[in-house]
Design an enzyme around this catalytic site. Structure first.
Site, PDB file in Angstrom:
ATOM      1  N   LYS A  95       0.838  -1.210   0.000  1.00  0.00           N
ATOM      2  CA  LYS A  95       0.000   0.000   0.000  1.00  0.00           C
ATOM      3  C   LYS A  95       0.868   1.252   0.000  1.00  0.00           C
ATOM      4  CE  LYS A  95      -1.607   1.491   4.107  1.00  0.00           C
ATOM      5  NZ  LYS A  95      -1.252   2.876   4.471  1.00  0.00           N
ATOM      6  N   ASN A  96       1.884   1.242   0.882  1.00  0.00           N
ATOM      7  CA  ASN A  96       2.674   2.459   1.046  1.00  0.00           C
ATOM      8  C   ASN A  96       3.705   2.667  -0.069  1.00  0.00           C
ATOM      9  OD1 ASN A  96       1.163   3.080   3.229  1.00  0.00           O
ATOM     10  ND2 ASN A  96       2.702   2.502   4.761  1.00  0.00           N
TER      11      ASN A  96
ATOM     12  N   ARG B  22      -4.227  10.726   5.147  1.00  0.00           N
ATOM     13  CA  ARG B  22      -3.110  11.667   5.224  1.00  0.00           C
ATOM     14  C   ARG B  22      -2.188  11.585   4.010  1.00  0.00           C
ATOM     15  NH1 ARG B  22      -0.896  14.225   9.160  1.00  0.00           N
ATOM     16  NH2 ARG B  22       1.043  13.719   8.111  1.00  0.00           N
TER      17      ARG B  22
ATOM     18  N   CYS C 225      -4.258  12.733  13.351  1.00  0.00           N
ATOM     19  CA  CYS C 225      -5.045  11.529  13.075  1.00  0.00           C
ATOM     20  C   CYS C 225      -4.975  10.653  14.306  1.00  0.00           C
ATOM     21  CB  CYS C 225      -4.538  10.810  11.838  1.00  0.00           C
ATOM     22  SG  CYS C 225      -2.985   9.992  12.113  1.00  0.00           S
TER      23      CYS C 225
ATOM     24  N   ARG D 240       1.323  14.300  13.659  1.00  0.00           N
ATOM     25  CA  ARG D 240       1.848  14.108  12.303  1.00  0.00           C
ATOM     26  C   ARG D 240       1.939  15.404  11.491  1.00  0.00           C
ATOM     27  NH1 ARG D 240      -0.821   8.734   9.910  1.00  0.00           N
ATOM     28  NH2 ARG D 240       1.059   8.642   8.659  1.00  0.00           N
ATOM     29  N   PRO D 241       2.847  16.274  11.860  1.00  0.00           N
ATOM     30  CA  PRO D 241       3.022  17.515  11.099  1.00  0.00           C
ATOM     31  C   PRO D 241       3.613  17.252   9.712  1.00  0.00           C
ATOM     32  CG  PRO D 241       4.739  17.300  12.756  1.00  0.00           C
ATOM     33  CD  PRO D 241       3.804  16.148  12.962  1.00  0.00           C
TER      34      PRO D 241
ATOM     35  N   ASP E  31       5.706  19.780   8.392  1.00  0.00           N
ATOM     36  CA  ASP E  31       6.647  20.900   8.277  1.00  0.00           C
ATOM     37  C   ASP E  31       7.853  20.578   7.396  1.00  0.00           C
ATOM     38  OD1 ASP E  31       7.037  19.183  10.668  1.00  0.00           O
ATOM     39  OD2 ASP E  31       8.927  20.262  10.783  1.00  0.00           O
TER      40      ASP E  31
ATOM     41  N   ASP F 164       4.631   0.160  12.058  1.00  0.00           N
ATOM     42  CA  ASP F 164       3.412  -0.431  11.482  1.00  0.00           C
ATOM     43  C   ASP F 164       3.210  -1.900  11.886  1.00  0.00           C
ATOM     44  OD1 ASP F 164       2.874   1.976  10.304  1.00  0.00           O
ATOM     45  OD2 ASP F 164       3.563   1.406   8.313  1.00  0.00           O
TER      46      ASP F 164
ATOM     47  N   ARG G  79      -8.568  -0.304   4.847  1.00  0.00           N
ATOM     48  CA  ARG G  79      -7.719   0.735   4.249  1.00  0.00           C
ATOM     49  C   ARG G  79      -6.403   0.151   3.744  1.00  0.00           C
ATOM     50  NH1 ARG G  79      -6.815   5.981   7.701  1.00  0.00           N
ATOM     51  NH2 ARG G  79      -5.525   6.248   5.865  1.00  0.00           N
TER      52      ARG G  79
HETATM   53  N1  EPU Z   1       7.289  14.217  11.016  1.00  0.00           N
HETATM   54  C1  EPU Z   1       7.533  15.525  11.321  1.00  0.00           C
HETATM   55  N2  EPU Z   1       7.465  16.459  10.311  1.00  0.00           N
HETATM   56  C2  EPU Z   1       7.160  16.124   9.033  1.00  0.00           C
HETATM   57  C3  EPU Z   1       6.905  14.772   8.719  1.00  0.00           C
HETATM   58  C4  EPU Z   1       6.979  13.833   9.749  1.00  0.00           C
HETATM   59  O1  EPU Z   1       7.813  15.864  12.467  1.00  0.00           O
HETATM   60  O2  EPU Z   1       7.113  17.011   8.175  1.00  0.00           O
HETATM   61  C5  EPU Z   1       7.362  13.177  12.079  1.00  0.00           C
HETATM   62  C6  EPU Z   1       6.033  12.458  12.299  1.00  0.00           C
HETATM   63  O3  EPU Z   1       5.176  13.178  13.169  1.00  0.00           O
HETATM   64  C7  EPU Z   1       6.490  11.136  12.874  1.00  0.00           C
HETATM   65  C8  EPU Z   1       7.815  10.877  12.155  1.00  0.00           C
HETATM   66  O4  EPU Z   1       8.225  12.147  11.641  1.00  0.00           O
HETATM   67  O5  EPU Z   1       6.740  11.270  14.245  1.00  0.00           O
HETATM   68  C9  EPU Z   1       7.749   9.895  10.990  1.00  0.00           C
HETATM   69  O6  EPU Z   1       6.634  10.172  10.180  1.00  0.00           O
HETATM   70  P1  EPU Z   1       6.636   9.948   8.591  1.00  0.00           P
HETATM   71  O7  EPU Z   1       6.506  11.264   7.939  1.00  0.00           O
HETATM   72  O8  EPU Z   1       7.772   9.078   8.196  1.00  0.00           O
HETATM   73  O9  EPU Z   1       5.278   9.165   8.394  1.00  0.00           O
HETATM   74  P2  EPU Z   1       4.350   9.273   7.127  1.00  0.00           P
HETATM   75  O10 EPU Z   1       5.188   9.499   5.933  1.00  0.00           O
HETATM   76  O11 EPU Z   1       3.231  10.200   7.411  1.00  0.00           O
HETATM   77  C10 EPU Z   1       4.457   6.735   6.481  1.00  0.00           C
HETATM   78  C11 EPU Z   1       3.466   5.631   6.296  1.00  0.00           C
HETATM   79  C12 EPU Z   1       2.902   5.224   7.656  1.00  0.00           C
HETATM   80  C13 EPU Z   1       4.062   4.768   8.532  1.00  0.00           C
HETATM   81  C14 EPU Z   1       5.109   5.877   8.642  1.00  0.00           C
HETATM   82  C15 EPU Z   1       6.351   5.481   9.420  1.00  0.00           C
HETATM   83  C16 EPU Z   1       2.638   6.040   4.064  1.00  0.00           C
HETATM   84  C17 EPU Z   1       1.515   6.447   3.200  1.00  0.00           C
HETATM   85  N3  EPU Z   1       2.420   6.064   5.389  1.00  0.00           N
HETATM   86  O12 EPU Z   1       3.738   7.813   7.079  1.00  0.00           O
HETATM   87  O13 EPU Z   1       2.022   4.140   7.417  1.00  0.00           O
HETATM   88  O14 EPU Z   1       3.609   4.434   9.817  1.00  0.00           O
HETATM   89  O15 EPU Z   1       5.515   6.293   7.325  1.00  0.00           O
HETATM   90  O16 EPU Z   1       6.949   4.367   8.854  1.00  0.00           O
HETATM   91  O17 EPU Z   1       3.687   5.674   3.585  1.00  0.00           O
HETATM   92  C18 EPU Z   1       0.249   2.664   7.926  1.00  0.00           C
HETATM   93  O18 EPU Z   1       0.427   2.135   6.818  1.00  0.00           O
HETATM   94  O19 EPU Z   1      -0.487   2.156   8.823  1.00  0.00           O
HETATM   95  C19 EPU Z   1       0.932   3.924   8.229  1.00  0.00           C
HETATM   96  C20 EPU Z   1       0.522   4.742   9.202  1.00  0.00           C
END
Ligand code: EPU
Length: 420
Positions: A22-23, A93, A117, A122-123, A125, A305, A397
């Site tokens: 999925k991801n 998201r 969420c 989950r910012p 920034d 995950d 999902r």
């Molecule tokens: N973070 C920031 N700033 C940002 C982006 C992220 O502080 O601009 C922080 C987040 O708050 C978190 C950490 O960095 O504490 C890691 O978050 P990341 O951005 O890597 O997560 P994501 O890209 O939103 C993806 C997966 C998630 C998975 C995470 C971590 C996708 C579509 N989603 O999310 O998948 O848990 O990486 O591996 O790829 C799931 O499939 O159940 C799922 C939640």
């Protein structure tokens, strides 16, 4: 709202194949916004998040159609504004993945801020700081982020935290920038590497994806192509945990065992037997489980995950297992539901201490997010009697027809359909 009715205990045995990740598929679909010619994504999973992304792409002027598990994407769709509305973004998201491609290709993007969420704040920034470094003008107003740039310009950008979708967004944006971009402290997840492979197929020049530093030489335009997404390591890992949990014997076929190593080490450490070949993994368990601590971390650490599913496993292990969630601040909601099934877990913030083994008994439980739902289904397999897991739409999902796969492995699981 559908639910699962599970009759436990079960013993999972047999072979199972995970679908495409999925991801990896979500960013691959977003990449269609960059494509100058049709794109074919093979082994795309039939899960709800992909349908949400298809709706969003349709809104943005990319039409898609299924042919079995292959998704064809090309120009078309309802309209083609540069606008990702709240109604679509709030349910997923990962919609934020359209921000980079839209800004790079169309010079403008307006995307609803995803907000928090169930698993944390989950910012985004880092996505925004990266786009600004590439020369985009980014503004926030009325719950939307707006990015503008006539042409993005290559830069050097260091992520303050490794972010998976953040790295993917900038990878896509920088592919069409003028000049060279170097991204540092990148997420090293296999899904990031898979997106880079797709972009290269489309004509991008990318080196180092899968590592800490990625170099992208921007090109003027990208074409289309055909890409097969990698197998879903989280879906596959969930079934392997199920094998260890139920004293079963499950072989995951067409897999990438290397991407599962942190889980496989944990499973071996707690008493399961793991054997693997180049593209398969088998997990069996005959003896008792012993507790083993786990700390989640970005790849190649133990995946957040799979944390919830692992907590379910530890309820059946002898001793005290400490599981620490370091990636998201609110990803322990399964603990309270597991307690209702008889688990003995002390929760302190992001740290769960699981005392085991405990006898689980079937109960009505409520799924709160995707992976928490998977945890509750696994617990239901180990429990005595009937477990009803409500709000299974969370599970849908990210898991394709989970009940069919579990039934094929010998479990008694049925979907109870209830109109919304
Ligand atoms: N973070 C920031 N700033 C940002 C982006 C992220 O502080 O601009 C922080 C987040 O708050 C978190 C950490 O960095 O504490 C890691 O978050 P990341 O951005 O890597 O997560 P994501 O890209 O939103 C993806 C997966 C998630 C998975 C995470 C971590 C996708 C579509 N989603 O999310 O998948 O848990 O990486 O591996 O790829 C799931 O499939 O159940 C799922 C939640």
């Amino acid at each position: 709202m559908d639910s699962f009715r599970i009759h436990g205990p079960a013993r999972l045995a047999g072979a199972v194949r995970a679908g495409g990740a999925k991801n990896a598929a979500l960013p691959a679909l977003a990449a269609s916004l960059l494509a100058g010619a049709p794109l074919e994504i093979e082994d795309a999973p039939r899960v709800r998040d992909l349908e949400t992304m298809r709706r969003l792409l349709d809104h943005l002027g990319v039409a898609s159609r299924w042919e079995g598990s292959r998704l064809h994407l090309g120009p078309g769709g309802a309209a083609s504004p540069d606008d990702a509305p709240y109604e679509l973004v709030k349910t997923m998201r990962a919609s934020v993945l359209v921000l980079g491609p839209l800004t790079a290709r169309r010079g403008h993007a307006r995307v609803s801020l995803p907000g928090g969420c169930a698993i944390g704040v989950r910012p985004i920034d880092q996505h925004l700081a990266g786009l600004e470094a590439l020369g985009a003008k980014v503004t926030l107003a009325h719950g939307y982020v707006e990015a503008r740039a006539e042409r993005l310009i290559g830069t050097r950008f260091r992520f303050a935290v490794p972010t998976v979708t953040g790295t993917e967004n900038l990878l896509m944006a920088a592919s069409l920038a003028r000049g060279v971009t170097v991204l540092e402290n990148c997420a090293r997840e296999p899904e990031v590497e898979d997106l880079a492979r797709l972009l290269v197929t489309m004509g991008a020049r990318i080196e180092g994806a899968g590592g800490d530093s990625i170099r992208i030489e921007g090109v003027d335009s990208l074409g289309g192509g055909r890409h097969r997404v990698i197998p879903d390591r989280i879906e596959g890992g969930t079934y392997l945990i199920g094998a260890a949990l139920t004293g079963g014997d499950v072989t995951l076929t067409e897999a990438q065992p290397v991407a599962l190593l942190p889980l496989l080490e944990a499973l071996t450490g707690c008493g399961a037997e793991v054997t693997r070949g180049e593209n398969w993994v088998r997990v069996t368990r005959a003896g008792d489980l012993s507790s083993r601590d786990v700390v989640t971390a970005p790849y190649p650490g133990f995946p957040t995950d799979l944390q919830a599913q692992y907590v379910a496993l530890m309820t059946q292990a002898r001793g005290v297992a400490t599981v620490i969630e370091t990636v998201f601040e609110n990803r322990m909601q399964h603990v309270a539901e597991l307690a209702r099934m008889g688990a003995d877990i002390r929760l302190d913030g992001r740290t769960a201490r699981i005392h085991g083994p405990t006898r689980l008994s079937g109960a009505s439980v409520m799924a709160t997010d995707l992976r928490a739902s998977a945890c509750l289904v696994l617990a239901g397999l180990a429990a005595e009697g009937e477990t009803v897991v409500d709000r299974i739409y969370h599970l849908d999902r990210g898991y394709e027809a989970m009940e069919n796969r579990l039934v094929a492995l010998g479990a008694r699981v049925e979907r109870v359909r209830r109109p919304d």
